[in-house]
Design an enzyme around this catalytic site. Sequence first.
Site, PDB file in Angstrom:
ATOM      1  N   SER A  74     -35.093  59.577  42.665  1.00 37.22           N
ATOM      2  CA  SER A  74     -33.540  59.536  43.073  1.00 37.22           C
ATOM      3  C   SER A  74     -33.816  58.424  44.444  1.00 37.22           C
ATOM      4  O   SER A  74     -34.584  57.953  45.301  1.00 37.22           O
ATOM      5  CB  SER A  74     -32.619  59.997  42.779  1.00 37.22           C
ATOM      6  OG  SER A  74     -31.295  60.008  42.869  1.00 37.22           O
ATOM      7  N   ASP A 133     -33.179  53.250  32.953  1.00 36.93           N
ATOM      8  CA  ASP A 133     -32.221  53.287  34.517  1.00 36.93           C
ATOM      9  C   ASP A 133     -31.255  53.126  35.380  1.00 36.93           C
ATOM     10  O   ASP A 133     -31.722  51.908  35.569  1.00 36.93           O
ATOM     11  CB  ASP A 133     -33.504  54.427  35.422  1.00 36.93           C
ATOM     12  CG  ASP A 133     -33.096  55.169  36.347  1.00 36.93           C
ATOM     13  OD1 ASP A 133     -31.501  55.580  36.510  1.00 36.93           O
ATOM     14  OD2 ASP A 133     -34.420  55.450  37.278  1.00 36.93           O
ATOM     15  N   HIS A 235     -32.928  58.499  34.219  1.00 38.51           N
ATOM     16  CA  HIS A 235     -33.228  58.684  35.312  1.00 38.51           C
ATOM     17  C   HIS A 235     -33.861  60.177  35.635  1.00 38.51           C
ATOM     18  O   HIS A 235     -34.762  60.161  36.419  1.00 38.51           O
ATOM     19  CB  HIS A 235     -31.765  58.974  36.323  1.00 38.51           C
ATOM     20  CG  HIS A 235     -32.120  58.515  37.790  1.00 38.51           C
ATOM     21  ND1 HIS A 235     -33.035  57.831  38.096  1.00 38.51           N
ATOM     22  CD2 HIS A 235     -31.951  59.601  38.062  1.00 38.51           C
ATOM     23  CE1 HIS A 235     -32.460  58.311  39.529  1.00 38.51           C
ATOM     24  NE2 HIS A 235     -32.208  59.590  39.535  1.00 38.51           N
TER      25      HIS A 235
END
Length: 544
Positions: A74, A133, A235
């Site tokens: 991330s 994602d 994610h």
Amino acid sequence: MVPLDVASNGLFSALKSPVEEEEEEEEEEEEQPVMVHAGFLQLFLDFYGNCNFQDQMTLLERSNCKSIVITGHSIGAAAAALTSLWLLCRSSSSIPLLCITFGSPLLGNSALSKAILRERWVGSFCHVVSKHDIIPRLLFAPPSAHILSLLHLCHFGTNSIPEEALFSYVLSCAGKAAKEVEGLSESDGLCFTPLGTYVFCSEEGGICLDNGASVVKMMHLLFSRSCPRQSTEDHFKYSEYIGKLLLQFLKRRELQGEEGGLGLNGSTYDAGVSLALQSSGIDRQEMVLGSARDCLEMARQNGSTRNLNSAHLAVRLSKITPNRAQIEWYKALCDGSEEQLGYYDTFRQMRTAKREHAVNMSRVVLATFWNGMVGMWERNELPFDFHRRSKWINASQFYKLLVEPLDIADYYRMEKHREKGHYIENGRERRYRVFDRWWRERSKGKKSSSKRNNFAGLTQDSCFWARVEEVKESVEMAKTETEPMKLGAVLERISKFEKYAGELIESKEVSRDVLAANSSYSKWLQEWTALKPRFQQLINNSKS
């Protein structure tokens, strides 16, 4: 977006190579600066200012490890990418580095992507992106409060579902980005662009792309099959996907053509495309099937073209071998001549017009080939590791040592230095500067302890004769200069060259033609030895 070099106080200044900086000075139009996301850069700078981080990086660089792997997820992936980029920019770091990110948002503009291509660091960045994602696609959309809040939630690991409007907005922006790169080989023109290699993973497997435009299009195609819930859940599922991806490499999958499905038609290429589509999970989704095939075809053409270009260059290199051999024969002939002029001075004086003309034609043929090769390399038309392949490093270095003395001889015979200035600063061809850089990078961290027993076949400083021409002019200036300060500077230049040449000869880094009785160097040394006592006091004063 902020300028990377300015905002980081020069931490990433090495992204501009010396060769590129010289080019920019000559260009009328200003090149787009390398820009990155301000928040991600600040995150890296916070890490960079931490003593523990500095200690870790120093320890890594001084250790005997064979490679460094940096990873992040991330927003942490963006920090990992910038950390890797910083390490690559450090000239002291020669350890192979690989950055693997998971669910990373886009980092910077097309100038950043081009800089990484130019530095041949593409292979150092591998971005793993799951097909649903939202975070890797997020910055296709212009900044907004919704997007910033989602980034905040993901940073703290909150598994929240973005509202429908946000999902639709990002999907729409990703679609616009895909249309903008339609027909392009790279992703120029977008605010944020991909860099490095991308691995798109799903429950069915994964596919790998390193072409910017293909990456943008694939991001949109896969995301178009998603929904708001999946876009957030994906994610946080990378460990699951990677586990399945690793298993896929350990087991062979059979592709069976089914009625209404994908037929292989006995083609290896079709089989590869079918496997890639099946791995992406869109092999039977008819609405995007054609677009996905086009995307893979574009990526394949780009990748295969680089390898084909490399193969074609190898064939062309073999075809110019007779030209190189002719110059080698000419050098051997000059070195053994009773005139004792040597290789450089014989060509400079053009004693036998017919023989020298043939050699000159071979020199032009070789220059055309190597200029073309450098042009392809700079346009990223060759494999990313091309300049690190021993075959091309050694071939370019041998060419430079063999032929550049002839280029220097031609430059001074035609008296171009009177119009342009001396060769090294004003007449040296770009290809030689590129080859210098390749050789330095190859030799980085390597120390040669072996000493030569015999003189080198080729003088190891390809600009040696240009330095001789400059010092010859300096001696003439010393004879007539009356201003003490100016004379002192001239004598200092002469002394430095005298010392440099002596060290080269002592270490046997020069070829026989340098020491030929009637060579330019031997005559200069003889003249300077006779003149030196006249200036000895001034030389001693300049040293003190």
